[in-house]
Design an enzyme around this catalytic site. Structure first.
Site, PDB file in Angstrom:
ATOM      1  N   SER A 110       0.841  -1.201   0.000  1.00 50.68           N
ATOM      2  CA  SER A 110       0.000   0.000   0.000  1.00 50.68           C
ATOM      3  C   SER A 110       0.880   1.256   0.000  1.00 50.68           C
ATOM      4  CB  SER A 110      -0.964  -0.052   1.189  1.00 50.68           C
ATOM      5  OG  SER A 110      -1.992   0.903   1.037  1.00 50.68           O
ATOM      6  N   ASP A 121      -9.475  -5.153  -5.019  1.00 50.73           N
ATOM      7  CA  ASP A 121      -8.945  -3.888  -4.515  1.00 50.73           C
ATOM      8  C   ASP A 121      -9.397  -2.725  -5.406  1.00 50.73           C
ATOM      9  OD1 ASP A 121      -7.378  -1.919  -3.340  1.00 50.73           O
ATOM     10  OD2 ASP A 121      -5.478  -2.979  -3.614  1.00 50.73           O
ATOM     11  N   HIS A 151      -7.729  -5.349  -0.661  1.00 50.50           N
ATOM     12  CA  HIS A 151      -6.562  -4.609  -0.211  1.00 50.50           C
ATOM     13  C   HIS A 151      -6.084  -5.134   1.146  1.00 50.50           C
ATOM     14  CE1 HIS A 151      -3.997  -1.095  -0.772  1.00 50.50           C
ATOM     15  NE2 HIS A 151      -4.106  -0.869   0.534  1.00 50.50           N
TER      16      HIS A 151
END
Length: 344
Positions: free
Chosen positions: A178, A286, A316
């Site tokens: 991320s 995601d 995610h």
């Protein structure tokens, strides 16, 4: 004006210990359960995920080391008990540049397991966070960590022998998930700008970057960002995505700033960059999926070496939060792919 955003991490309410309720005035930004920013500049981060100490587990030693006492950046070092020299992975945790810690239990468990499975030493960097320290503070902390590593490689002290003696500095990888993947990429581009003839980082040799669900953005929405069918347990909603960027980018910048959108100036800009082999790990559910795929296609179109891995039926941060029935099996797939990339 109060802007309230929905929770982006699925968490046990029992862990959501309330911060002391002092009156700091108006709340101007909030991602529920994760961060609250007041107009007077005060920031609260409820402790929704346990902080754990460094340990010795499963044959992996971990210890915390201060990198820079002035910025308070530190790293948790993981060293498995291997008899031969091992590659080194410098890893940056996720959390939208605003939350998260190298001491969060979920990262400790994931990186301990990865060090053991992949046979590598891991530096998990605890960098400065926004909004108190907006970008490029996190990138600077990444570069400073590499400079500290260089010094240890050249004249390391006996206190670091426990990992130094096992480390192959000519096999360095940068990685993260991320926002941490964004940091890894932007640190790698900085390294590339030094050129191969520059001795700034010798004996460190960057062999590759690992970008797990990289947190990139842009003013124009992608199809996956506009998907209205995000599950309730989704670790990243569109509203949280917007809030993180507002809190972390330089004041006055929008999501087409190059730190957020590496394609803002077109693929031609990528062609100029010196980048090592890159692995991009994408989650099918995601909201970042389409943007991650665009990034991979742009890298490939400019002749960069890129491996793209897609993980089906997970969203995610699945490998950290285990928020899907498929998380466990997909995490094992991810670990295997990372092992092959780092230590073939």
């Amino acid at each position: 004006m109060r802007t309230k955003r929905m929770a982006t991490i699925s968490f046990d309410p029992r862990l959501n210990v309330q911060v002391g309720q002092k009156n700091h005035g108006v709340v101007v930004e909030e991602i529920e359960g994760l961060i609250r920013v007041y107009k007077n500049g005060h920031v609260e981060r409820p402790p929704i995920i346990p902080i754990v100490p460094s340990t010795v587990t499963g044959g992996v030693i971990s210890k915390d080391v201060v990198i820079d006492k002035f910025t308070s950046s530190w790293t948790r070092i993981y060293a498995p008990s291997y008899s031969s020299k091992m590659p080194l992975l410098v890893y940056f945790h996720g959390g939208g540049f605003c939350v998260g810690s190298a001491a969060w239990s979920c990262y400790h468990e994931f990186l301990s397991a990865l060090a053991s499975k992949a046979g590598c030493i891991i530096f998990s960097v605890n960098y400065r966070q926004a909004p108190e320290n907006r970008l490029p503070a996190a990138y600077d902390d990444g570069i400073n960590t590499l400079m500290w590593l260089k010094q240890q490689a050249l004249n390391g002290s006996s206190e670091h022998k426990w990992w130094l003696s096992q480390c192959d500095f000519s096999s360095l990888f940068l990685g993260g998930d991320s926002a941490g993947a964004n940091i890894a990429y932007n640190v790698a581009t900085r390294l590339g700008s030094y050129g191969t003839s520059d001795s700034s980082f010798k004996p460190l040799v960057l062999k590759g970057t690992i970008l797990i669900q990289p947190f990139f953005g842009g003013e124009a929405r992608t199809a996956s960002e506009m998907q209205a069918t995000q599950p309730a347990s989704s670790a990243l909603t569109l509203s949280a995505y917007d809030t993180y960027w507002r809190l972390s980018l330089p004041l006055g910048a929008n999501r087409d700033h190059p730190w957020c959108n590496p394609l803002a100036k077109g693929a031609a800009k990528l062609r100029e960059l010196r980048l090592p082999a890159t692995m991009v790990c994408i989650s099918e559910m995601d909201i970042l999926k389409d943007r991650n795929l665009e990034f991979c296609n742009a890298l490939a179109s400019t002749g960069k070496r890129v491996e793209t891995k897609m993980y089906k039926s997970v969203g995610h941060a699945f490998q950290i939060l285990h928020n899907s029935p498929f998380s466990q099996v997909r995490t094992q797939e991810l670990m295997s792919h990372l092992k092959t990339f780092i230590n073939p």
